[in-house]
Design a protein around this motif. Sequence first.
Motif, PDB file in Angstrom:
ATOM      1  N   UNK A 100      26.203  49.024  33.620  1.00 55.68           N
ATOM      2  CA  UNK A 100      26.476  48.231  34.818  1.00 55.68           C
ATOM      3  C   UNK A 100      25.353  47.250  35.057  1.00 55.68           C
ATOM      4  N   UNK A 101      25.394  46.553  36.119  1.00 55.15           N
ATOM      5  CA  UNK A 101      26.356  46.638  37.211  1.00 55.15           C
ATOM      6  C   UNK A 101      27.693  45.995  36.837  1.00 55.15           C
ATOM      7  N   UNK A 102      28.763  46.651  37.261  1.00 52.77           N
ATOM      8  CA  UNK A 102      30.105  46.180  36.939  1.00 52.77           C
ATOM      9  C   UNK A 102      31.112  46.771  37.925  1.00 52.77           C
ATOM     10  N   UNK A 103      32.282  46.148  37.933  1.00 54.90           N
ATOM     11  CA  UNK A 103      33.418  46.649  38.715  1.00 54.90           C
ATOM     12  C   UNK A 103      34.565  46.958  37.774  1.00 54.90           C
ATOM     13  N   UNK A 104      35.167  48.125  37.929  1.00 50.76           N
ATOM     14  CA  UNK A 104      36.430  48.438  37.275  1.00 50.76           C
ATOM     15  C   UNK A 104      37.514  48.119  38.292  1.00 50.76           C
ATOM     16  N   UNK A 105      38.362  47.148  37.971  1.00 52.35           N
ATOM     17  CA  UNK A 105      39.377  46.659  38.900  1.00 52.35           C
ATOM     18  C   UNK A 105      40.745  47.098  38.394  1.00 52.35           C
ATOM     19  N   UNK A 106      41.409  47.967  39.163  1.00 52.98           N
ATOM     20  CA  UNK A 106      42.746  48.428  38.803  1.00 52.98           C
ATOM     21  C   UNK A 106      43.786  47.581  39.515  1.00 52.98           C
ATOM     22  N   UNK A 107      44.754  47.068  38.747  1.00 51.39           N
ATOM     23  CA  UNK A 107      45.875  46.311  39.312  1.00 51.39           C
ATOM     24  C   UNK A 107      46.962  47.306  39.690  1.00 51.39           C
ATOM     25  N   UNK A 108      47.192  47.488  40.983  1.00 47.79           N
ATOM     26  CA  UNK A 108      48.209  48.436  41.470  1.00 47.79           C
ATOM     27  C   UNK A 108      49.465  47.672  41.865  1.00 47.79           C
ATOM     28  N   UNK A 109      50.628  48.218  41.525  1.00 45.08           N
ATOM     29  CA  UNK A 109      51.894  47.627  41.944  1.00 45.08           C
ATOM     30  C   UNK A 109      52.326  46.420  41.141  1.00 45.08           C
ATOM     31  N   UNK A 110      52.088  46.448  39.827  1.00 46.41           N
ATOM     32  CA  UNK A 110      52.527  45.342  38.987  1.00 46.41           C
ATOM     33  C   UNK A 110      54.053  45.230  38.987  1.00 46.41           C
ATOM     34  N   UNK A 132      43.548  48.220  34.041  1.00 52.19           N
ATOM     35  CA  UNK A 132      42.175  48.185  34.548  1.00 52.19           C
ATOM     36  C   UNK A 132      41.381  47.153  33.762  1.00 52.19           C
ATOM     37  N   UNK A 133      40.673  46.300  34.494  1.00 52.58           N
ATOM     38  CA  UNK A 133      39.782  45.323  33.884  1.00 52.58           C
ATOM     39  C   UNK A 133      38.366  45.608  34.358  1.00 52.58           C
ATOM     40  N   UNK A 134      37.414  45.389  33.478  1.00 57.38           N
ATOM     41  CA  UNK A 134      36.005  45.565  33.813  1.00 57.38           C
ATOM     42  C   UNK A 134      35.368  44.191  33.906  1.00 57.38           C
ATOM     43  N   UNK A 135      34.661  43.939  35.015  1.00 57.75           N
ATOM     44  CA  UNK A 135      33.971  42.667  35.188  1.00 57.75           C
ATOM     45  C   UNK A 135      32.516  42.936  35.569  1.00 57.75           C
ATOM     46  N   UNK A 136      31.610  42.304  34.829  1.00 53.24           N
ATOM     47  CA  UNK A 136      30.177  42.442  35.121  1.00 53.24           C
ATOM     48  C   UNK A 136      29.849  41.649  36.378  1.00 53.24           C
ATOM     49  N   UNK A 137      28.938  42.174  37.160  1.00 52.29           N
ATOM     50  CA  UNK A 137      28.478  41.490  38.364  1.00 52.29           C
ATOM     51  C   UNK A 137      26.970  41.299  38.266  1.00 52.29           C
ATOM     52  N   UNK A 138      26.435  40.317  38.996  1.00 50.13           N
ATOM     53  CA  UNK A 138      24.989  40.065  38.897  1.00 50.13           C
ATOM     54  C   UNK A 138      24.123  41.227  39.367  1.00 50.13           C
ATOM     55  N   UNK A 139      24.612  42.032  40.292  1.00 45.19           N
ATOM     56  CA  UNK A 139      23.845  43.147  40.821  1.00 45.19           C
ATOM     57  C   UNK A 139      24.452  43.595  42.131  1.00 45.19           C
ATOM     58  N   UNK A 140      23.848  44.586  42.777  1.00 47.19           N
ATOM     59  CA  UNK A 140      24.371  45.013  44.079  1.00 47.19           C
ATOM     60  C   UNK A 140      24.456  43.813  45.021  1.00 47.19           C
ATOM     61  N   UNK A 141      25.489  43.806  45.851  1.00 49.46           N
ATOM     62  CA  UNK A 141      25.663  42.705  46.789  1.00 49.46           C
ATOM     63  C   UNK A 141      27.081  42.639  47.295  1.00 49.46           C
TER      64      UNK A 141
END
Length: 175
Positions: A39-49, A96-105
């Motif tokens: 990390x830091x990263x977010x796992x983003x799940x697409x619900x209700x496709x 689920x997609x993983x996206x890197x983020x710059x850091x906590x915020x």
Amino acid sequence: MKPIAVTLAAALLLAAGPALRSSPDLGKAEGRCRAGEPGPALLVEAAGLKDRTGQLKVELYPSNDQDFLADDNVLIAAGKVFRRVEAPTPRSGAAVLCIRIPGPGTYSLMLLHDRDLDHRFNYKVDGIGFASNPKLGWSKPKARVTRVIVNTGGVSKISVVMNYKNGLGVGPIKN
């Protein structure tokens, strides 16, 4: 007088920025998660496709109204946060997609189900969702209702409910 002329020219170039053509590759190198990275990263799940066609695209923005959903060229040129990840819609299972983020915020996040693969949102065809799952109207949501707050340098998980044209409105698919 010369510094004023330079400042004015720079301001005009920045004002002309949105006329630049967006590149679908901007922000991808910074946004792509790498195997074994903590990390830091977010796992983003697409619900209700609605279906399993096309591709999914996650974009991460600064969480303010001026920058949220702004032109990626302008954000990157100004040194602001912009990340993008695209992946084919999985044929089955969790999307689920993983996206890197710059850091906590605090960030604003948009998820597009690009069903027709044209790299832009078409409300008649595509689905869209935002962090915090705000109720959508016919205008762009405010940044404050699309925020995701990340308090860790690790991997955080969120679920984004997808919205599609449904009669006279836009909303989640009803089961």
